[in-house]
Design a protein around this motif. Structure first.
Motif, mmCIF file in Angstrom:
data_model
loop_
_atom_site.group_PDB
_atom_site.id
_atom_site.type_symbol
_atom_site.label_atom_id
_atom_site.label_comp_id
_atom_site.label_asym_id
_atom_site.label_seq_id
_atom_site.Cartn_x
_atom_site.Cartn_y
_atom_site.Cartn_z
ATOM 1 N N HIS A 253 73.341 -13.757 3.588
ATOM 2 C CA HIS A 253 73.592 -14.567 4.786
ATOM 3 C C HIS A 253 74.932 -14.244 5.445
ATOM 4 N N GLY A 254 75.613 -13.205 4.930
ATOM 5 C CA GLY A 254 76.873 -12.786 5.529
ATOM 6 C C GLY A 254 77.996 -13.783 5.356
ATOM 7 N N ILE A 255 77.954 -14.573 4.287
ATOM 8 C CA ILE A 255 78.973 -15.600 4.043
ATOM 9 C C ILE A 255 79.920 -15.110 2.945
ATOM 10 N N GLY A 256 81.230 -15.174 3.241
ATOM 11 C CA GLY A 256 82.235 -14.815 2.236
ATOM 12 C C GLY A 256 82.052 -13.434 1.661
ATOM 13 N N GLN A 257 81.890 -12.451 2.533
ATOM 14 C CA GLN A 257 81.599 -11.092 2.060
ATOM 15 C C GLN A 257 82.676 -10.535 1.144
ATOM 16 N N GLY A 258 83.923 -10.891 1.391
ATOM 17 C CA GLY A 258 84.999 -10.393 0.542
ATOM 18 C C GLY A 258 84.977 -10.974 -0.863
ATOM 19 N N TRP A 259 84.374 -12.151 -1.006
ATOM 20 C CA TRP A 259 84.332 -12.806 -2.310
ATOM 21 C C TRP A 259 83.094 -12.442 -3.125
ATOM 22 N N VAL A 260 82.082 -11.897 -2.471
ATOM 23 C CA VAL A 260 80.820 -11.642 -3.166
ATOM 24 C C VAL A 260 80.995 -10.710 -4.370
ATOM 25 N N PRO A 261 81.662 -9.545 -4.226
ATOM 26 C CA PRO A 261 81.812 -8.678 -5.405
ATOM 27 C C PRO A 261 82.536 -9.367 -6.565
ATOM 28 N N ILE A 262 83.561 -10.135 -6.237
ATOM 29 C CA ILE A 262 84.330 -10.825 -7.286
ATOM 30 C C ILE A 262 83.460 -11.853 -7.993
ATOM 31 N N LEU A 263 82.672 -12.592 -7.211
ATOM 32 C CA LEU A 263 81.800 -13.605 -7.798
ATOM 33 C C LEU A 263 80.714 -12.973 -8.667
ATOM 34 N N VAL A 264 80.159 -11.838 -8.202
ATOM 35 C CA VAL A 264 79.150 -11.140 -9.000
ATOM 36 C C VAL A 264 79.757 -10.641 -10.315
ATOM 37 N N THR B 206 73.614 -16.861 -6.773
ATOM 38 C CA THR B 206 74.209 -17.515 -5.599
ATOM 39 C C THR B 206 75.062 -16.541 -4.805
ATOM 40 N N SER B 207 75.755 -15.647 -5.509
ATOM 41 C CA SER B 207 76.580 -14.640 -4.831
ATOM 42 C C SER B 207 75.735 -13.733 -3.950
ATOM 43 N N PHE B 208 74.558 -13.343 -4.430
ATOM 44 C CA PHE B 208 73.683 -12.490 -3.624
ATOM 45 C C PHE B 208 73.093 -13.251 -2.439
ATOM 46 N N ILE B 209 72.911 -14.550 -2.584
ATOM 47 C CA ILE B 209 72.477 -15.352 -1.427
ATOM 48 C C ILE B 209 73.566 -15.350 -0.354
ATOM 49 N N LEU B 210 74.820 -15.541 -0.775
ATOM 50 C CA LEU B 210 75.938 -15.506 0.186
ATOM 51 C C LEU B 210 75.991 -14.151 0.889
#
Length: 484
Positions: free
Chosen positions: A371-382, A364-368
């Protein structure tokens, strides 16, 4: 004479062989029970020491798996290897492990558990010597193939030996030590590989083999294998050493002998015979667990963790890989503590559920990200998804399939069935590691959703198919599976 009379007669014969009169012991004070308790602790210590003597082989397994990661650039530069040549070098470990898996069951049956471990340690040592003296791709690849063959045998024999020497109260926790030493071997090799040359690292990887060979000189052979091979005196002596000098082993010895006598009436089992109805249930359990363990993605995710973190937005992924590797050690240790208290099945369910959550969150993090959604949160979520995944894997799916394989397979089919289960594991590991980069090029999110799908299947599989084996002797497990 009915079966109860047979068991009683066998107990009588066993006690006679031990030099003990066939009488029941009664105590009139607390002195003797306290001695029995002390002797129980002594026998537990001996089983534990014997386990430690062989689980160094799992450390060797971890060293073999991790060796290529920290030395890739140095070996490629010193030996002028192309990317294709180094890729071949890395993949030959799994090829060798498949060869070792095919031969592991027959070797363990013919040479004994200790004999198979000796042979594998020698093969691994020869492989590391070849790597150390390599001046080009050929000798390097031969060495890698040899180390793969060695660990292919070790990965089968180690849990079998531990399961066959441990009492039912200790078996799960002690068998899990193999996985704990495996992850410690990985972590140690990764760290050491950053500070020494690739030749020196190869020499350090021989040390666990030498320690294993030395330890095997001082511990007994598996009592169950000795009984199966017809070495009656050695069987009694080994069982006595593992249970304590003054323990009453007559019932356990008779149970083992009775089970073996029932198996001698059965024909010799080959690979095709495993699909017979009488064996299909246990073979399905073992093969299914190994298949789902690997197709949950652990080899691909583990081998390419740094690339996953970089793809998520981290600069280098090095610190994240350290966290990814280190969390496996305490979680595997926790598995060892909990296995004989909580049981195999609950831990498998928690583990499979956790790996599903971890893969689904990472996907789900890679989907975000796409789509350019919540870019700052993506690394943390991964990072969170990856840590949840590997932590959950370590608490159950990493060790328990190997433990259960050593528990559920009848001794007369452990050779053929063990080779098949081991082969499925290593072939699946190769398929996942080989396909991972192609899947990531196709779709990072899709890759993790595919893995999460297999993890979800694993949850259902454990619920529907996998039995609980906690607190049962190996013979009791066979009886319950045969009546199922």
């Amino acid at each position: 004479m009915d079966i109860n009379d047979d068991v009683e007669a066998m107990q009588s014969r066993t006690r006679t062989e031990l030099g003990e009169p066939f009488i029941e012991k009664t105590w009139i004070n607390d002195e003797e029970p306290s001695k029995e308790k002390s002797r129980g602790k002594e026998s537990i210590a001996y089983v534990f020491i014997s386990t430690l003597a062989v689980v160094v082989g799992s450390y060797e397994l971890g060293s073999c798996v991790a060796y290529s990661a920290p030395v890739q650039s140095a070996i490629s530069k010193d030996l002028e290897l192309s990317v294709a040549e180094f890729s071949l070098f890395g993949s030959l470990l799994n090829v060798g492990a498949v060869i070792g898996a095919i031969t592991s069951g027959h070797m363990a049956d013919q040479c004994g558990r200790k004999g198979a471990m000796r042979i594998s340690a020698v093969i691994c040592s020869a492989g590391w010597v070849a790597i150390y003296f390599s001046k080009g791709a050929l000798l390097l690849s031969i060495g890698r193939l040899f180390t793969g063959c060695g660990i292919g045998v070790l990965s089968f024999v180690l849990p079998i030996y531990i399961a066959e020497i441990a009492s039912k109260e200790l078996r799960g926790g002690l068998a899990t030590l193999t996985q704990l030493m495996f992850v410690i071997g990985i972590a140690s090799t990764l760290i050491l590989g950053t500070v020494v040359t690739w030749q020196t690292l190869a020499l350090t990887c021989i040390l666990p083999c030498l320690v294993l060979l030395l330890g095997l000189l001082f511990i007994p052979e598996s009592p169950r294998w000795l009984a199966k091979a017809g070495h009656q005196k050695e069987f009694i002596d080994a069982l006595r050493r593992f249970r304590g000098d003054d323990a009453d082993i007559s019932h356990e010895a008779a149970e083992i002998q009775e089970n073996l006598q029932s198996l001698t009436c059965m024909p010799k089992v080959g690979l095709l015979d495993l699909f017979d109805r009488r064996y299909l249930h246990v073979v399905t359990i073992g093969v299914g667990l190994m298949f789902l363990q690997q197709f949950g993605g652990v080899n691909g995710i583990g081998l390419y963790a740094s690339e996953i973190f970089v793809s998520a937005g981290f600069t280098s992924g090095k610190l994240e890989v350290v966290a990814f590797g280190c969390i496996q050690v305490p979680m595997t240790a926790l598995c060892a503590v909990l296995m004989d208290n909580c049981g195999r099945k609950p831990l498998l369910l928690v583990s499979a559920t956790g790996t599903f959550v971890g893969c689904f969150l990472t996907g789900t993090s890679f989907i975000l990200k796409s789509h350019g959604i919540g870019q700052g949160w993506v690394p943390i979520l991964v990072l969170a998804g990856m840590l949840i995944y590997i932590g959950s894997f370590s608490i159950g799916m990493g060790a328990i399939p190997w433990v259960m394989m050593s528990e559920i397979l009848p001794i007369n089919v452990k050779g053929a069935a063990g080779s098949l289960v081991n082969l499925v594991n290593w072939l699946s590991a190769w398929a996942v590691s080989y396909s991972f980069n192609f899947l990531m090029q196709w779709s990072p999110s899709g890759t993790f959703y595919v893995y999460s799908g297999f993890c979800a299947v694993a949850v259902l599989y454990v619920i529907k198919v996998v039995p609980e084996t906690k607190g049962k002797t190996l013979e009791e497990i066979q009886a319950s599976l045969n009546s199922a």
